[in-house]
Design an enzyme around this catalytic site. Structure first.
Site, short mmCIF file in Angstrom:
data_model
loop_
_atom_site.label_atom_id
_atom_site.label_comp_id
_atom_site.label_asym_id
_atom_site.label_seq_id
_atom_site.Cartn_x
_atom_site.Cartn_y
_atom_site.Cartn_z
N GLU A 6 0.82 -1.21 0.00
CA GLU A 6 0.00 0.00 0.00
C GLU A 6 0.86 1.26 0.00
OE1 GLU A 6 -4.14 -0.93 2.11
OE2 GLU A 6 -2.44 -1.61 3.31
N GLU A 35 -3.94 -9.54 3.60
CA GLU A 35 -4.67 -9.29 4.84
C GLU A 35 -5.80 -10.28 5.12
OE1 GLU A 35 -2.83 -5.25 3.95
OE2 GLU A 35 -3.59 -6.96 2.82
#
Length: 258
Positions: free
Chosen positions: A111, A131
């Site tokens: 990210e 995740e």
């Protein structure tokens, strides 16, 4: 500039930021995130800094994302207002940032890279948003930036499986600009930074701001005719005079970024 969990080094108009937690695969915890926020706050405010490169210490990881061990040890989880690494929720930075991805870029690490304007990857780099495998979601921008950068179907293929993508596939998908041998990574990132710094800093800021804010508009006419502060600043700048003058005099321009 020296800090505990990262370093920031100036090379002329270039700032090189290194996440320095190799013993934890450069995973980030709150102290590191707040250090990075300050570094990028200072970068944004310094008129003599035009481009930044962010990378990770060592040869194993750019960043493995959130330091889950820190969280599992019962420490308080805090994130600065500007987001993970002081970048993922920073929406007003009109100076370019290059991610030099030297290894693993997982979860929040990916990210961070997606929040940068260019990604230059080592041939050893690996990207993923894993995740869901640990009961989390890529909420530091990954769920929104990745579809915008490579298209919905390809992004969903990564997001819904958490699968790992190598550097070459990342380039094919479109989120990596260049893949180079590991030993050449920083030279390549600096080469890209050098190409950017050959241009007017005012023009670069106007261009970056126009692209990102323009993408927020679904209507093309509104995007083109929108009001962009960096564009207004460009038309009042010394660079606007210097560029045509240097062209007429057949010499390299001397940009001031003012």
């Amino acid at each position: 500039m020296g800090t505990e969990h990262c370093t920031a080094t100036r090379e002329g108009h270039l700032l090189i930021v290194t996440i320095n937690r190799p013993e934890r695969m450069n995973a980030l915890h709150p102290p590191a995130n707040f250090e990075l926020e300050k570094i990028f706050n200072d970068f944004a405010a310094d008129p003599d800094l035009w481009v930044a490169i962010i990378t990770g210490a060592g040869d194993r990881a750019f960043s493995a994302g959130n330091d889950l061990r820190w969280q599992a040890e019962g420490n308080k989880l805090e994130v600065p207002a500007t987001g993970f690494a002081g970048l993922t929720a920073r929406y007003d930075l009109n100076k370019p940032v290059i991610a030099a991805v030297n290894g693993v870029a997982m979860g929040g690490g990916f990210e961070i890279a997606l929040a940068c304007d260019l990604i230059i990857a080592s041939d050893k780099a690996v990207f993923a948003l894993p995740e869901p495998h640990v009961g989390l979601a890529a909420l530091a921008g990954g769920l929104h930036r990745l579809p915008r950068q490579i298209g919905t179907k390809q992004a969903m293929g990564m997001i819904l499986t958490g699968r790992r993508v190598g550097a070459d596939e990342g380039k094919e998908l479109g989120f990596v600009n260049e893949v180079v041998p590991a030993a050449e990574l920083m030279d390549a990132a600096k080469r890209w930074a050098g190409l950017i710094m050959e241009c007017s800093p005012m023009s670069i800021r106007a261009s970056k701001e126009s692209v990102y804010k323009g993408l927020d508009e679904a209507n093309l006419e509104k995007a083109i005719t929108g009001k962009y502060p960096a564009v207004a600043a460009l038309f009042q700048s010394e660079d606007l005079i210097e560029g045509p003058r240097a062209f007429a005099e057949k010499r390299k321009p001397k940009w001031t970024g003012k």
